[in-house]
Scaffold this active site. Structure first.
Site, PDB file in Angstrom:
ATOM      1  N   GLU A 122       0.843  -1.203   0.000  1.00 13.06           N
ATOM      2  CA  GLU A 122       0.000   0.000   0.000  1.00 13.06           C
ATOM      3  C   GLU A 122       0.873   1.247   0.000  1.00 13.06           C
ATOM      4  OE1 GLU A 122      -2.793   1.055  -0.410  1.00 13.06           O
ATOM      5  OE2 GLU A 122      -4.415  -0.081   0.520  1.00 13.06           O
ATOM      6  N   ASP A 123       0.306   2.357  -0.445  1.00 11.38           N
ATOM      7  CA  ASP A 123       1.019   3.632  -0.305  1.00 11.38           C
ATOM      8  C   ASP A 123       0.819   4.221   1.085  1.00 11.38           C
ATOM      9  OD1 ASP A 123      -1.660   3.936  -0.929  1.00 11.38           O
ATOM     10  OD2 ASP A 123      -1.391   5.812  -1.993  1.00 11.38           O
ATOM     11  N   ASP A 126      -4.410   4.601   6.628  1.00 14.19           N
ATOM     12  CA  ASP A 126      -5.016   5.763   7.268  1.00 14.19           C
ATOM     13  C   ASP A 126      -5.979   5.248   8.356  1.00 14.19           C
ATOM     14  OD1 ASP A 126      -6.126   8.263   7.710  1.00 14.19           O
ATOM     15  OD2 ASP A 126      -6.763   8.608   5.674  1.00 14.19           O
ATOM     16  N   LYS A 148      -0.358   6.580   9.027  1.00 14.39           N
ATOM     17  CA  LYS A 148      -0.872   7.688   9.858  1.00 14.39           C
ATOM     18  C   LYS A 148      -1.572   7.067  11.060  1.00 14.39           C
ATOM     19  CE  LYS A 148      -2.289  11.340   6.612  1.00 14.39           C
ATOM     20  NZ  LYS A 148      -3.505  11.951   6.036  1.00 14.39           N
ATOM     21  N   PHE A 199      -2.591  16.244   5.028  1.00 16.63           N
ATOM     22  CA  PHE A 199      -3.122  15.779   3.736  1.00 16.63           C
ATOM     23  C   PHE A 199      -1.946  15.725   2.762  1.00 16.63           C
ATOM     24  CE2 PHE A 199      -5.330  15.165  -0.021  1.00 16.63           C
ATOM     25  CZ  PHE A 199      -6.649  14.863   0.250  1.00 16.63           C
ATOM     26  N   VAL A 200      -1.483  14.504   2.443  1.00 14.59           N
ATOM     27  CA  VAL A 200      -0.270  14.383   1.620  1.00 14.59           C
ATOM     28  C   VAL A 200      -0.579  13.860   0.218  1.00 14.59           C
ATOM     29  CG1 VAL A 200       1.474  14.188   3.436  1.00 14.59           C
ATOM     30  CG2 VAL A 200       0.197  12.159   2.763  1.00 14.59           C
ATOM     31  N   ASP A 224      -2.698  10.770  -4.357  1.00 13.42           N
ATOM     32  CA  ASP A 224      -3.423  11.792  -5.128  1.00 13.42           C
ATOM     33  C   ASP A 224      -4.312  12.657  -4.255  1.00 13.42           C
ATOM     34  OD1 ASP A 224      -5.414   9.712  -4.568  1.00 13.42           O
ATOM     35  OD2 ASP A 224      -6.678  10.779  -5.996  1.00 13.42           O
ATOM     36  N   ARG A 232      -0.137  12.679  -8.392  1.00  9.13           N
ATOM     37  CA  ARG A 232       0.509  11.379  -8.146  1.00  9.13           C
ATOM     38  C   ARG A 232       1.956  11.353  -8.639  1.00  9.13           C
ATOM     39  NH1 ARG A 232      -3.517   7.577  -6.639  1.00  9.13           N
ATOM     40  NH2 ARG A 232      -5.520   7.838  -7.663  1.00  9.13           N
TER      41      ARG A 232
HETATM   42  C1  PRP Z   1      -5.952   5.085  -0.351  1.00 12.14           C
HETATM   43  C2  PRP Z   1      -4.732   4.225  -0.095  1.00 12.14           C
HETATM   44  C3  PRP Z   1      -5.300   3.026   0.638  1.00 12.14           C
HETATM   45  C4  PRP Z   1      -6.457   3.637   1.408  1.00 12.14           C
HETATM   46  C5  PRP Z   1      -6.038   3.851   2.822  1.00 12.14           C
HETATM   47  O1  PRP Z   1      -6.573   4.647  -1.511  1.00 12.14           O
HETATM   48  O2  PRP Z   1      -4.108   3.832  -1.288  1.00 12.14           O
HETATM   49  O3  PRP Z   1      -5.751   2.031  -0.251  1.00 12.14           O
HETATM   50  O4  PRP Z   1      -6.782   4.879   0.794  1.00 12.14           O
HETATM   51  O5  PRP Z   1      -7.079   4.428   3.573  1.00 12.14           O
HETATM   52  P1  PRP Z   1      -7.754   3.712   4.811  1.00 12.14           P
HETATM   53  O6  PRP Z   1      -6.658   3.191   5.685  1.00 12.14           O
HETATM   54  O7  PRP Z   1      -8.521   4.849   5.457  1.00 12.14           O
HETATM   55  O8  PRP Z   1      -8.663   2.641   4.328  1.00 12.14           O
HETATM   56  P2  PRP Z   1      -7.655   5.502  -2.331  1.00 12.14           P
HETATM   57  O9  PRP Z   1      -9.017   4.988  -2.014  1.00 12.14           O
HETATM   58  O10 PRP Z   1      -7.409   6.964  -2.102  1.00 12.14           O
HETATM   59  O11 PRP Z   1      -7.370   5.101  -3.836  1.00 12.14           O
HETATM   60  P3  PRP Z   1      -6.025   5.275  -4.711  1.00 12.14           P
HETATM   61  O12 PRP Z   1      -5.020   4.290  -4.164  1.00 12.14           O
HETATM   62  O13 PRP Z   1      -6.452   4.931  -6.094  1.00 12.14           O
HETATM   63  O14 PRP Z   1      -5.549   6.698  -4.579  1.00 12.14           O
END
Ligand code: PRP
Length: 183
Positions: free
Chosen positions: A98-99, A102, A130, A151-152, A158, A164
């Site tokens: 994962e990136d 949260d 986080k 907010f990063v 993104d 991105r």
């Molecule tokens: C982001 C990130 C994780 C998720 C984390 O994805 O890549 O998958 O949110 O959040 P959480 O811990 O609150 O569940 P996003 O839905 O923004 O899609 P993306 O990866 O396409 O940007």
């Protein structure tokens, strides 16, 4: 674009160094094993493509896309699969990449969903964590950086599908997303 950025939180050079260390740790931990690296689209793609090139073990790559219901800046907690794996997880050691973690809801859902398919093992890896935003407990096995609740964007992350491609992890100016919320 630069005008939308308040500060650089993690520089490209620091990311490079940390990704190399993570690659060494993961390669050491999985020595003698074969890995299925599961990248979570789209945010993880840049981290994942740098990370796998630091791994010295045999591996396969596959992707999942999930979506959490909610608006651009918050999640409702429900997750659905938009794209599933193409390879079977049977007899595989899985590493979910994962990136950012949260609330933890996405990773918790992914862990439960993939565990039910009975792979040999599952671990989790994220570039950013986080912890103060966590709503559910979830185990992060490999973490690049713990960050405060900013907010990063950048390095895959993104806001509204933009930013991105920025090489650093950057803090977005609040007025950028507050403006959009008012629309
Ligand atoms: C982001 C990130 C994780 C998720 C984390 O994805 O890549 O998958 O949110 O959040 P959480 O811990 O609150 O569940 P996003 O839905 O923004 O899609 P993306 O990866 O396409 O940007």
């Amino acid at each position: 674009m630069q005008d939308d950025i308040a500060q650089i939180l993690v520089s490209a050079a620091d990311i490079r160094r940390r990704v190399k260390e993570m690659g060494r740790d993961i390669s050491r931990d999985y020595a003698g094993k074969e890995l299925l690296v599961v990248g979570i689209l789209k945010g993880a793609i840049i981290f994942l493509s740098d990370l796998v090139r630091e791994l010295s073990i045999p591996l396969q790559l596959d992707f999942m896309a999930v979506s959490s219901y909610g608006d651009d800046t918050s999640t409702s907690g429900a997750v659905r699969i938009l794209k599933d794996l193409e390879v079977s997880v049977e007899d595989k050691h899985l590493l979910i990449v994962e990136d950012i973690v949260d609330t933890g809801l996405t990773l918790k859902y992914l862990l439960e969903n993939l565990r039910a398919r009975q792979p040999l093992s599952i671990r989790t890896c994220t570039l950013l964590d986080k912890p103060e935003r966590r709503q559910v407990e979830v185990k992060v096995d490999y973490c690049g950086f713990c960050i405060p609740d900013y907010f990063v964007v950048g390095y895959g992350l993104d806001y509204s599908q933009m930013y991105r491609h920025l090489p650093d992890i950057c803090v977005l100016k609040p007025e950028v997303y507050e403006q959009r919320r008012k629309k």
